[in-house]
Enzyme design. Sequence first.
Site, PDB file in Angstrom:
ATOM      1  N   LYS A 173       0.890  -0.977  -0.081  1.00 22.86           N
ATOM      2  CA  LYS A 173       0.180   0.130   0.007  1.00 22.86           C
ATOM      3  C   LYS A 173       0.737   1.440  -0.132  1.00 22.86           C
ATOM      4  O   LYS A 173       0.044   2.157  -0.451  1.00 22.86           O
ATOM      5  CB  LYS A 173      -0.890  -0.162   1.527  1.00 22.86           C
ATOM      6  CG  LYS A 173      -2.540  -0.508   1.427  1.00 22.86           C
ATOM      7  CD  LYS A 173      -2.879  -0.454   1.976  1.00 22.86           C
ATOM      8  CE  LYS A 173      -4.586  -1.448   1.885  1.00 22.86           C
ATOM      9  NZ  LYS A 173      -5.237  -2.147   3.425  1.00 22.86           N
ATOM     10  N   LYS A 222      -7.736 -12.207  -8.892  1.00 19.76           N
ATOM     11  CA  LYS A 222      -8.658 -12.287  -8.438  1.00 19.76           C
ATOM     12  C   LYS A 222      -9.247 -11.075  -8.782  1.00 19.76           C
ATOM     13  O   LYS A 222      -9.090  -9.470  -8.840  1.00 19.76           O
ATOM     14  CB  LYS A 222      -8.592 -12.341  -6.917  1.00 19.76           C
ATOM     15  CG  LYS A 222      -9.046 -13.297  -6.120  1.00 19.76           C
ATOM     16  CD  LYS A 222      -8.993 -12.760  -5.087  1.00 19.76           C
ATOM     17  CE  LYS A 222      -9.422 -12.017  -3.992  1.00 19.76           C
ATOM     18  NZ  LYS A 222      -9.026 -12.209  -2.583  1.00 19.76           N
ATOM     19  N   LYS A 253     -12.554  -5.857  -6.402  1.00 12.15           N
ATOM     20  CA  LYS A 253     -13.277  -4.420  -6.058  1.00 12.15           C
ATOM     21  C   LYS A 253     -12.616  -2.907  -6.351  1.00 12.15           C
ATOM     22  O   LYS A 253     -13.163  -1.837  -6.013  1.00 12.15           O
ATOM     23  CB  LYS A 253     -14.845  -4.801  -4.962  1.00 12.15           C
ATOM     24  CG  LYS A 253     -13.736  -4.201  -3.327  1.00 12.15           C
ATOM     25  CD  LYS A 253     -14.523  -4.143  -2.407  1.00 12.15           C
ATOM     26  CE  LYS A 253     -14.002  -4.750  -0.828  1.00 12.15           C
ATOM     27  NZ  LYS A 253     -13.382  -3.115  -0.741  1.00 12.15           N
TER      28      LYS A 253
HETATM   29  N1  TRP Z   1      -7.833  -5.238   6.720  1.00 11.99           N
HETATM   30  C1  TRP Z   1      -9.261  -6.656   5.935  1.00 11.99           C
HETATM   31  C2  TRP Z   1      -9.024  -6.165   4.611  1.00 11.99           C
HETATM   32  O1  TRP Z   1      -8.665  -5.596   3.975  1.00 11.99           O
HETATM   33  C3  TRP Z   1     -10.411  -5.662   6.735  1.00 11.99           C
HETATM   34  C4  TRP Z   1     -10.810  -5.804   8.125  1.00 11.99           C
HETATM   35  C5  TRP Z   1     -10.943  -5.103   9.241  1.00 11.99           C
HETATM   36  C6  TRP Z   1     -11.219  -7.154   9.086  1.00 11.99           C
HETATM   37  N2  TRP Z   1     -11.667  -5.077   9.975  1.00 11.99           N
HETATM   38  C7  TRP Z   1     -11.187  -6.772  10.435  1.00 11.99           C
HETATM   39  C8  TRP Z   1     -11.729  -8.707   8.329  1.00 11.99           C
HETATM   40  C9  TRP Z   1     -11.119  -7.835  10.904  1.00 11.99           C
HETATM   41  C10 TRP Z   1     -11.735  -9.349   9.007  1.00 11.99           C
HETATM   42  C11 TRP Z   1     -10.993  -8.886  10.740  1.00 11.99           C
HETATM   43  O2  TRP Z   1      -9.581  -7.165   4.175  1.00 11.99           O
END
Ligand code: TRP
Length: 314
Positions: free
Chosen positions: A115, A198, A201
């Site tokens: 990122k 993949k 989105k």
């Molecule tokens: N970091 C995950 C993503 O970018 C999103 C996410 C935030 C998440 N908190 C979470 C996933 C807690 C599972 C559990 O896809």
Amino acid sequence: MSTSKPVLLSGIQPSGQLTLGNYIGAIRNWVDLQADYDCIFLLVDLHAITVRQDPAVLRQRCRDFLSLYIACGIDPEKNLLCAQSHVAGHSQLAWILDCYTMVGELNRMTQFKDKSAKHADNINAGLYNYPVLMAADILIYDTQLVPVGNDQKQHLELARDVAQRFNFAHKEEVFRIPEPFIPPVGARIMGLQNPEAKMSKSDDNEGNGIYLLDEPKKIAKKIKRAVTDSGSEVRAADDKPGVTNLLNIMAAVTGRSIEDLEADYGDSGYGRFKGDVADAVVAFMEPMQARYRALQDDPAYLDGILARSAEQAN
Ligand code: TRP
């Protein structure tokens, strides 16, 4: 929500546009899980602001995602559907966990590196601490299971490590150690233009994904333009990623098996096959989109769900 079932928590960033890949790979599984688990589906708007957002747009996108979840079959009475920012505990616990997370651990996070490269003009501390907030999301609810894709495995590992470190430091089982949840089966849905990666989105190439809110005509056009492989046989094979992907999509939306589809379409050429895939996807999406539109007409209902879920979560 009852409290006797194991807690399963998943988070999704309200950014980009949900795709058919999100549905087939994740949302569809959640629909089946609601009977056996106390599910919490978090719209992680605080994670979303690690890149610049327009507040009004972000707020609306939370409602859009919420309506799509419900339209896909997630029951707002049985599950908590929360906006992360509505439950202050996530941020509060994140700070505490920050103090139990080593800089060296965060330096190793591959998503941070990716990122940072992508947003070189805005490498903020939130992006760096992102996995700690995710750990807080999980740990605050005594979560047992977290469905995670490959890209989030490292973050879940970190959440486990931090929880164990905290428990050890205080000689008490304060946090339950969460486990990854590997969903039953479910094909990975790939991009239509690039079936090696993949379906995402947040893709710059609009034709690569089928979005849950695409109009039927657009869906048909995208599927007809999907890359297929050399030859003309409709068959799932490693050297036929494009055709295999379309087969997986059709199998998922119709419930038919790959073998059955291969037998049906084998030699009839890509044209007829793609036409039928498009029809099947549209037939599947239309009722879901109709439910979505009905929900969109009622923002007060949606805000009510978020408010009630947040209250329960608190
Ligand atoms: N970091 C995950 C993503 O970018 C999103 C996410 C935030 C998440 N908190 C979470 C996933 C807690 C599972 C559990 O896809």
